[in-house]
Write a protein that holds these residues in place. Structure first.
Motif, PDB file in Angstrom:
ATOM      1  N   VAL A 105      -7.271  -2.363  -0.632  1.00 24.59           N
ATOM      2  CA  VAL A 105      -6.149  -1.367  -0.563  1.00 24.59           C
ATOM      3  C   VAL A 105      -6.163  -0.687  -1.837  1.00 24.59           C
ATOM      4  CG1 VAL A 105      -3.646  -0.810  -0.321  1.00 24.59           C
ATOM      5  CG2 VAL A 105      -4.749  -2.578   1.172  1.00 24.59           C
ATOM      6  N   VAL A 106      -6.412   0.528  -2.098  1.00 21.13           N
ATOM      7  CA  VAL A 106      -6.274   1.406  -3.250  1.00 21.13           C
ATOM      8  C   VAL A 106      -5.504   2.406  -3.221  1.00 21.13           C
ATOM      9  CG1 VAL A 106      -8.031   2.991  -4.722  1.00 21.13           C
ATOM     10  CG2 VAL A 106      -8.723   1.254  -3.408  1.00 21.13           C
ATOM     11  N   GLY A 108      -3.630   5.500  -4.851  1.00 18.72           N
ATOM     12  CA  GLY A 108      -4.246   6.777  -5.556  1.00 18.72           C
ATOM     13  C   GLY A 108      -5.591   6.875  -4.905  1.00 18.72           C
ATOM     14  N   ASP A 109      -6.104   8.081  -5.481  1.00 27.53           N
ATOM     15  CA  ASP A 109      -7.619   8.580  -5.074  1.00 27.53           C
ATOM     16  C   ASP A 109      -8.544   8.043  -6.198  1.00 27.53           C
ATOM     17  OD1 ASP A 109      -9.555   9.801  -3.517  1.00 27.53           O
ATOM     18  OD2 ASP A 109      -8.790  11.746  -4.176  1.00 27.53           O
ATOM     19  N   ASP A 110      -9.206   7.165  -5.970  1.00 26.02           N
ATOM     20  CA  ASP A 110     -10.242   6.715  -6.954  1.00 26.02           C
ATOM     21  C   ASP A 110     -11.487   6.642  -6.256  1.00 26.02           C
ATOM     22  OD1 ASP A 110     -11.994   5.582  -8.854  1.00 26.02           O
ATOM     23  OD2 ASP A 110     -10.173   4.891  -9.710  1.00 26.02           O
ATOM     24  N   ALA A 111     -12.329   7.572  -6.268  1.00 21.79           N
ATOM     25  CA  ALA A 111     -13.831   7.703  -5.353  1.00 21.79           C
ATOM     26  C   ALA A 111     -14.401   6.619  -5.935  1.00 21.79           C
ATOM     27  CB  ALA A 111     -14.576   8.984  -5.583  1.00 21.79           C
ATOM     28  N   GLU A 112     -14.544   6.302  -7.166  1.00 22.76           N
ATOM     29  CA  GLU A 112     -15.512   5.275  -7.610  1.00 22.76           C
ATOM     30  C   GLU A 112     -15.124   3.865  -7.246  1.00 22.76           C
ATOM     31  OE1 GLU A 112     -16.403   3.037 -12.150  1.00 22.76           O
ATOM     32  OE2 GLU A 112     -15.621   5.280 -12.078  1.00 22.76           O
ATOM     33  N   LEU A 113     -13.788   3.427  -7.093  1.00 20.80           N
ATOM     34  CA  LEU A 113     -13.430   2.219  -6.439  1.00 20.80           C
ATOM     35  C   LEU A 113     -13.752   1.942  -4.981  1.00 20.80           C
ATOM     36  CD1 LEU A 113     -10.075   1.299  -7.905  1.00 20.80           C
ATOM     37  CD2 LEU A 113     -12.115   0.021  -8.053  1.00 20.80           C
ATOM     38  N   VAL A 114     -13.434   3.367  -4.412  1.00 18.68           N
ATOM     39  CA  VAL A 114     -13.632   3.373  -2.784  1.00 18.68           C
ATOM     40  C   VAL A 114     -14.942   3.279  -2.509  1.00 18.68           C
ATOM     41  CG1 VAL A 114     -13.784   5.011  -0.754  1.00 18.68           C
ATOM     42  CG2 VAL A 114     -11.746   4.665  -2.265  1.00 18.68           C
ATOM     43  N   ALA A 115     -16.183   3.726  -3.384  1.00 25.21           N
ATOM     44  CA  ALA A 115     -17.710   3.771  -3.239  1.00 25.21           C
ATOM     45  C   ALA A 115     -17.908   2.367  -3.396  1.00 25.21           C
ATOM     46  CB  ALA A 115     -18.294   4.592  -3.949  1.00 25.21           C
ATOM     47  N   LEU A 116     -17.379   1.559  -4.527  1.00 28.60           N
ATOM     48  CA  LEU A 116     -17.904   0.284  -4.748  1.00 28.60           C
ATOM     49  C   LEU A 116     -17.335  -0.770  -3.599  1.00 28.60           C
ATOM     50  CD1 LEU A 116     -18.843  -1.686  -7.039  1.00 28.60           C
ATOM     51  CD2 LEU A 116     -16.390  -1.744  -7.915  1.00 28.60           C
ATOM     52  N   LEU A 117     -16.206  -0.524  -3.161  1.00 28.54           N
ATOM     53  CA  LEU A 117     -15.484  -1.549  -1.988  1.00 28.54           C
ATOM     54  C   LEU A 117     -16.226  -1.331  -0.870  1.00 28.54           C
ATOM     55  CD1 LEU A 117     -11.864  -1.403  -3.818  1.00 28.54           C
ATOM     56  CD2 LEU A 117     -13.624  -3.214  -3.845  1.00 28.54           C
ATOM     57  N   SER A 118     -16.455  -0.130  -0.332  1.00 24.39           N
ATOM     58  CA  SER A 118     -16.498   0.194   1.157  1.00 24.39           C
ATOM     59  C   SER A 118     -17.624  -0.528   1.396  1.00 24.39           C
ATOM     60  CB  SER A 118     -16.875   1.787   1.093  1.00 24.39           C
ATOM     61  OG  SER A 118     -15.523   2.476   0.847  1.00 24.39           O
ATOM     62  N   PRO A 119     -18.824  -0.956   0.708  1.00 22.18           N
ATOM     63  CA  PRO A 119     -19.787  -1.664   1.579  1.00 22.18           C
ATOM     64  C   PRO A 119     -19.503  -2.960   1.971  1.00 22.18           C
ATOM     65  CG  PRO A 119     -20.778  -0.622  -0.534  1.00 22.18           C
ATOM     66  CD  PRO A 119     -19.133  -0.354  -0.207  1.00 22.18           C
ATOM     67  N   VAL A 120     -18.565  -3.620   1.229  1.00 23.79           N
ATOM     68  CA  VAL A 120     -18.122  -4.898   1.545  1.00 23.79           C
ATOM     69  C   VAL A 120     -16.594  -5.133   2.290  1.00 23.79           C
ATOM     70  CG1 VAL A 120     -19.530  -5.880   0.164  1.00 23.79           C
ATOM     71  CG2 VAL A 120     -17.300  -5.564  -0.746  1.00 23.79           C
ATOM     72  N   ALA A 121     -16.000  -4.015   2.504  1.00 22.97           N
ATOM     73  CA  ALA A 121     -14.643  -4.330   2.715  1.00 22.97           C
ATOM     74  C   ALA A 121     -14.046  -3.163   3.507  1.00 22.97           C
ATOM     75  CB  ALA A 121     -13.548  -4.313   1.581  1.00 22.97           C
ATOM     76  N   ARG A 122     -13.142  -3.210   4.377  1.00 21.25           N
ATOM     77  CA  ARG A 122     -12.369  -2.114   5.032  1.00 21.25           C
ATOM     78  C   ARG A 122     -11.449  -1.707   3.864  1.00 21.25           C
ATOM     79  NH1 ARG A 122      -9.938  -5.006   9.942  1.00 21.25           N
ATOM     80  NH2 ARG A 122      -9.723  -6.720   8.342  1.00 21.25           N
ATOM     81  N   VAL A 123     -11.476  -0.506   3.814  1.00 19.05           N
ATOM     82  CA  VAL A 123     -10.900   0.189   2.577  1.00 19.05           C
ATOM     83  C   VAL A 123      -9.502   1.040   2.893  1.00 19.05           C
ATOM     84  CG1 VAL A 123     -10.899   1.540   0.371  1.00 19.05           C
ATOM     85  CG2 VAL A 123     -12.617   0.238   0.860  1.00 19.05           C
ATOM     86  N   VAL A 124      -8.550   0.842   2.405  1.00 15.42           N
ATOM     87  CA  VAL A 124      -7.227   1.805   2.777  1.00 15.42           C
ATOM     88  C   VAL A 124      -6.773   2.476   1.621  1.00 15.42           C
ATOM     89  CG1 VAL A 124      -4.921   1.930   3.491  1.00 15.42           C
ATOM     90  CG2 VAL A 124      -6.609   0.116   4.875  1.00 15.42           C
ATOM     91  N   LEU A 125      -6.576   3.702   1.668  1.00 13.36           N
ATOM     92  CA  LEU A 125      -5.989   4.378   0.622  1.00 13.36           C
ATOM     93  C   LEU A 125      -4.590   4.669   1.002  1.00 13.36           C
ATOM     94  CD1 LEU A 125      -8.729   7.247  -0.080  1.00 13.36           C
ATOM     95  CD2 LEU A 125      -8.028   5.246  -1.449  1.00 13.36           C
ATOM     96  N   GLU A 126      -3.576   4.357   0.048  1.00 14.17           N
ATOM     97  CA  GLU A 126      -2.335   4.751   0.234  1.00 14.17           C
ATOM     98  C   GLU A 126      -1.581   4.505  -1.154  1.00 14.17           C
ATOM     99  OE1 GLU A 126      -0.742   1.590   2.916  1.00 14.17           O
ATOM    100  OE2 GLU A 126      -0.511   0.113   1.318  1.00 14.17           O
ATOM    101  N   ASP A 127      -0.334   4.943  -1.425  1.00 17.08           N
ATOM    102  CA  ASP A 127       0.442   4.831  -2.538  1.00 17.08           C
ATOM    103  C   ASP A 127       1.097   3.470  -2.457  1.00 17.08           C
ATOM    104  OD1 ASP A 127       0.128   7.377  -3.522  1.00 17.08           O
ATOM    105  OD2 ASP A 127       1.620   8.497  -1.991  1.00 17.08           O
ATOM    106  N   PHE A 128       1.740   3.261  -3.669  1.00 19.29           N
ATOM    107  CA  PHE A 128       2.645   1.923  -3.642  1.00 19.29           C
ATOM    108  C   PHE A 128       3.608   1.730  -2.837  1.00 19.29           C
ATOM    109  CE2 PHE A 128       0.650   1.911  -8.077  1.00 19.29           C
ATOM    110  CZ  PHE A 128       0.170   0.606  -7.974  1.00 19.29           C
ATOM    111  N   ASP A 129       4.117   2.639  -2.151  1.00 20.96           N
ATOM    112  CA  ASP A 129       5.126   2.513  -1.087  1.00 20.96           C
ATOM    113  C   ASP A 129       4.439   2.494   0.544  1.00 20.96           C
ATOM    114  OD1 ASP A 129       4.415   5.074  -1.265  1.00 20.96           O
ATOM    115  OD2 ASP A 129       6.581   5.845  -0.913  1.00 20.96           O
TER     116      ASP A 129
END
Length: 169
Positions: A105-106, A108-129
């Protein structure tokens, strides 16, 4: 003598002004939110507990919910230096698991983190709430959890060393 009286009055006024400014600064500091270190950076979900009900959409457009989250769960945020330090270790651990057993779970919008995590995880983008953050009662990053096959927390913390070395997913 008049110079002495003027000097004493001036020193008294400067002292009073200093006292007022000090009280103003103290009041402002009390109004600031507590730093994560002051609150304690331990996860609210303890071993044996489950995340609350949630549904979210991954960056791949797939639905993910509390009923199908098992294995490794990580919370990261954009602009968080410790998150970027943890991410490669998270990816290393996640690469030993089935991708469906890993959720990242990321905030904010961080393309670098999403690109790193996407090959090994299901990635969800959302705010702290967001739904997943709320379901895990998570208010800080980085945070990692290890869930068993029933969806209960096995361990959690803010670094990979907080999780047992064997994987339960």
């Amino acid at each position: 003598m008049p110079f002495l009286v003027a000097a004493v009055v001036l020193v008294g006024l400067v002292g009073a002004l200093n006292l007022l400014l000090t009280f103003g600064v103290m009041r402002r500091l009390r109004e600031q939110p507590a730093a994560p270190q002051a609150r304690g950076m331990e996860p609210e979900l303890r071993p044996g507990m489950r995340a609350d009900v949630f549904t979210a959409t991954t960056t791949a457009g797939k639905q993910v919910s509390d009923t199908d989250v098992r294995g490794l769960v990580g919370f990261f945020s954009a602009g968080c230096a410790p998150c970027h330090t943890l991410a490669p270790r998270f990816v290393e651990r996640a690469s030993t698991l089935d991708r469906d057993g890993v959720l990242a779970v990321v905030a904010g919008d961080d393309a670098e983190l999403v690109a790193l995590l996407s090959p090994v995880a299901r990635v969800v983008l959302e705010d702290f709430d967001g739904a997943v953050q709320a379901a895990f009662h998570n208010s800080w990053t980085p945070a990692v959890y290890l869930l068993d096959d029933a969806g209960r927390v096995v361990a959690g913390g803010n670094r990979m060393g907080d999780l047992p070395s064997e994987t339960h997913a």
